[in-house]
Design a protein around this motif. Structure first.
Motif, PDB file in Angstrom:
ATOM      1  N   GLY A 243      14.587  31.377  43.225  1.00 32.15           N
ATOM      2  CA  GLY A 243      15.600  32.130  42.494  1.00 32.15           C
ATOM      3  C   GLY A 243      16.917  32.182  43.242  1.00 32.15           C
ATOM      4  O   GLY A 243      17.981  32.049  42.651  1.00 32.15           O
ATOM      5  N   ARG A 244      16.852  32.369  44.567  1.00 34.65           N
ATOM      6  CA  ARG A 244      18.080  32.390  45.367  1.00 34.65           C
ATOM      7  C   ARG A 244      18.765  31.031  45.349  1.00 34.65           C
ATOM      8  O   ARG A 244      19.983  30.930  45.265  1.00 34.65           O
ATOM      9  N   MET A 245      17.977  29.947  45.410  1.00 38.87           N
ATOM     10  CA  MET A 245      18.553  28.606  45.373  1.00 38.87           C
ATOM     11  C   MET A 245      19.191  28.335  44.017  1.00 38.87           C
ATOM     12  O   MET A 245      20.226  27.689  43.922  1.00 38.87           O
ATOM     13  N   MET A 246      18.573  28.836  42.941  1.00 33.76           N
ATOM     14  CA  MET A 246      19.126  28.643  41.614  1.00 33.76           C
ATOM     15  C   MET A 246      20.467  29.346  41.489  1.00 33.76           C
ATOM     16  O   MET A 246      21.433  28.789  40.974  1.00 33.76           O
ATOM     17  N   ALA A 247      20.536  30.584  41.983  1.00 35.71           N
ATOM     18  CA  ALA A 247      21.801  31.310  41.942  1.00 35.71           C
ATOM     19  C   ALA A 247      22.851  30.606  42.781  1.00 35.71           C
ATOM     20  O   ALA A 247      24.034  30.580  42.435  1.00 35.71           O
ATOM     21  N   GLY A 248      22.422  29.985  43.877  1.00 36.51           N
ATOM     22  CA  GLY A 248      23.349  29.283  44.754  1.00 36.51           C
ATOM     23  C   GLY A 248      23.846  27.971  44.193  1.00 36.51           C
ATOM     24  O   GLY A 248      24.731  27.346  44.777  1.00 36.51           O
ATOM     25  N   GLU A 249      23.268  27.504  43.067  1.00 32.22           N
ATOM     26  CA  GLU A 249      23.745  26.277  42.440  1.00 32.22           C
ATOM     27  C   GLU A 249      25.204  26.409  42.032  1.00 32.22           C
ATOM     28  O   GLU A 249      25.949  25.446  42.036  1.00 32.22           O
ATOM     29  N   HIS A 250      25.642  27.625  41.718  1.00 29.08           N
ATOM     30  CA  HIS A 250      27.003  27.826  41.247  1.00 29.08           C
ATOM     31  C   HIS A 250      27.993  27.912  42.403  1.00 29.08           C
ATOM     32  O   HIS A 250      27.767  28.614  43.382  1.00 29.08           O
ATOM     33  N   GLU A 251      29.094  27.192  42.280  1.00 31.69           N
ATOM     34  CA  GLU A 251      30.249  27.452  43.120  1.00 31.69           C
ATOM     35  C   GLU A 251      30.932  28.714  42.570  1.00 31.69           C
ATOM     36  O   GLU A 251      30.784  29.052  41.403  1.00 31.69           O
ATOM     37  N   ARG A 252      31.688  29.404  43.412  1.00 38.35           N
ATOM     38  CA  ARG A 252      32.469  30.524  42.905  1.00 38.35           C
ATOM     39  C   ARG A 252      33.545  29.990  41.975  1.00 38.35           C
ATOM     40  O   ARG A 252      34.202  28.989  42.275  1.00 38.35           O
ATOM     41  N   THR A 253      33.710  30.677  40.852  1.00 40.40           N
ATOM     42  CA  THR A 253      34.639  30.187  39.831  1.00 40.40           C
ATOM     43  C   THR A 253      35.608  31.287  39.392  1.00 40.40           C
ATOM     44  O   THR A 253      35.342  32.474  39.560  1.00 40.40           O
ATOM     45  N   MET A 254      36.718  30.837  38.802  1.00 38.45           N
ATOM     46  CA  MET A 254      37.747  31.732  38.278  1.00 38.45           C
ATOM     47  C   MET A 254      37.995  31.395  36.813  1.00 38.45           C
ATOM     48  O   MET A 254      38.015  30.215  36.429  1.00 38.45           O
ATOM     49  N   LEU A 255      38.185  32.431  36.018  1.00 41.02           N
ATOM     50  CA  LEU A 255      38.510  32.258  34.607  1.00 41.02           C
ATOM     51  C   LEU A 255      40.011  32.421  34.409  1.00 41.02           C
ATOM     52  O   LEU A 255      40.587  33.456  34.784  1.00 41.02           O
ATOM     53  N   ALA A 256      40.652  31.410  33.838  1.00 41.75           N
ATOM     54  CA  ALA A 256      42.074  31.454  33.520  1.00 41.75           C
ATOM     55  C   ALA A 256      42.253  31.717  32.033  1.00 41.75           C
ATOM     56  O   ALA A 256      41.637  31.049  31.195  1.00 41.75           O
ATOM     57  N   THR A 257      43.063  32.727  31.699  1.00 40.21           N
ATOM     58  CA  THR A 257      43.361  33.050  30.311  1.00 40.21           C
ATOM     59  C   THR A 257      44.867  33.267  30.163  1.00 40.21           C
ATOM     60  O   THR A 257      45.580  33.469  31.141  1.00 40.21           O
ATOM     61  N   GLY A 258      45.342  33.245  28.917  1.00 37.98           N
ATOM     62  CA  GLY A 258      46.755  33.478  28.661  1.00 37.98           C
ATOM     63  C   GLY A 258      47.379  32.300  27.942  1.00 37.98           C
ATOM     64  O   GLY A 258      46.695  31.548  27.227  1.00 37.98           O
ATOM     65  N   HIS A 259      48.674  32.136  28.160  1.00 34.52           N
ATOM     66  CA  HIS A 259      49.427  31.079  27.487  1.00 34.52           C
ATOM     67  C   HIS A 259      50.277  30.351  28.523  1.00 34.52           C
ATOM     68  O   HIS A 259      51.131  30.950  29.179  1.00 34.52           O
ATOM     69  N   GLY A 260      50.000  29.087  28.676  1.00 32.16           N
ATOM     70  CA  GLY A 260      50.718  28.278  29.647  1.00 32.16           C
ATOM     71  C   GLY A 260      49.881  27.077  30.041  1.00 32.16           C
ATOM     72  O   GLY A 260      48.817  26.804  29.454  1.00 32.16           O
TER      73      GLY A 260
END
Length: 231
Positions: free
Chosen positions: A58-75
């Motif tokens: 379970g820990r390895m599965m969670a570690g599959e993800h890199e930290r990510t950022m969500l961009a929203t708005g107009h541009g």
């Protein structure tokens, strides 16, 4: 959606894309009114609780993800990472993209994201304790995680690779056999199975280095980088 500026940079109109999820450190610059916020990653899959090897899985599965950022708005935002080559995949309904998180630069926010087992996607790896044990051993030997990120829905994703991409069609009578460290992603209806010819020489680092092989069958495309270098 995403548009290549050159071989290493993409740009995207965030408003038209409906939001963009990208790995931390990928944003190069932007114009317009854009907001960035940490992106919530999916939790561990059901059945991965408990103790011992399953908790580790379970820990390895969670570690599959890199930290990510969500961009929203107009541009418009320009993305790139570490000078690596980029490739845009236009997702179609019914198709899935399986990619290691370290080789995913960005994707449109509307895509559904989940984590799947490399072993279970091949129809021969098995689940439960033995599947987790095999996956952990394979990941340690190949440098590839025992879990991989799966994207589905309609939108687009951007892949990363060292030295450029090879786009290999899958669908003939024979499987496409890939070095796991060169594997970037599989798109379409492609099943993968990690097979081993492991011997004691490979276990102590004296083998040929080709002990683990990723067999790809079905219908779709496999993306391979022109390098075995990890991202």
């Amino acid at each position: 959606m995403f548009e290549k500026v050159n071989g290493k940079v993409v740009k995207v109109n965030v408003g038209m894309a409906g939001g963009v999820v990208a790995r931390n450190g990928a944003m190069l610059f932007y114009t317009g009114d854009i907001s960035f916020a940490p992106h919530q990653i999916p939790g561990a899959a059901p059945g991965m609780g408990g103790g011992g090897i399953m908790r580790m899985a379970g820990r390895m599965m969670a570690g599959e993800h890199e930290r990510t950022m969500l961009a929203t708005g107009h541009g418009e935002v320009h993305y790139g990472f570490a000078g690596l080559e980029v490739h845009v995949v236009q997702m179609q309904p019914g198709a899935v993209l399986r990619v290691e998180a370290s080789r995913l630069l960005a994707n449109t926010a509307a895509l559904q994201s989940s984590i799947v087992s490399v072993m279970s996607s091949g129809g021969g790896g098995g689940g439960g304790l033995m599947g987790a044990l095999r996956g952990a051993a394979s990941g340690a030997l190949t440098g590839q995680g025992m879990f991989t990120t799966q994207l589905s829905g309609q939108g687009a994703a951007v892949l990363l690779a060292h030295g450029g991409f090879l786009e290999l069609p899958v669908g003939g009578p024979n499987p496409i056999v890939v070095d796991p460290q060169a594997f970037v992603a599989a798109y379409g209806n492609v099943q993968t199975e990690l097979k081993t010819a492991l011997s004691w020489r490979d276990a102590v680092g004296r083998g040929s280095g080709e002990a683990m092989q990723l067999h790809c069958v079905g219908q779709g495309v496999v993306y391979v980088q022109a390098s075995e270098e990890k991202l």
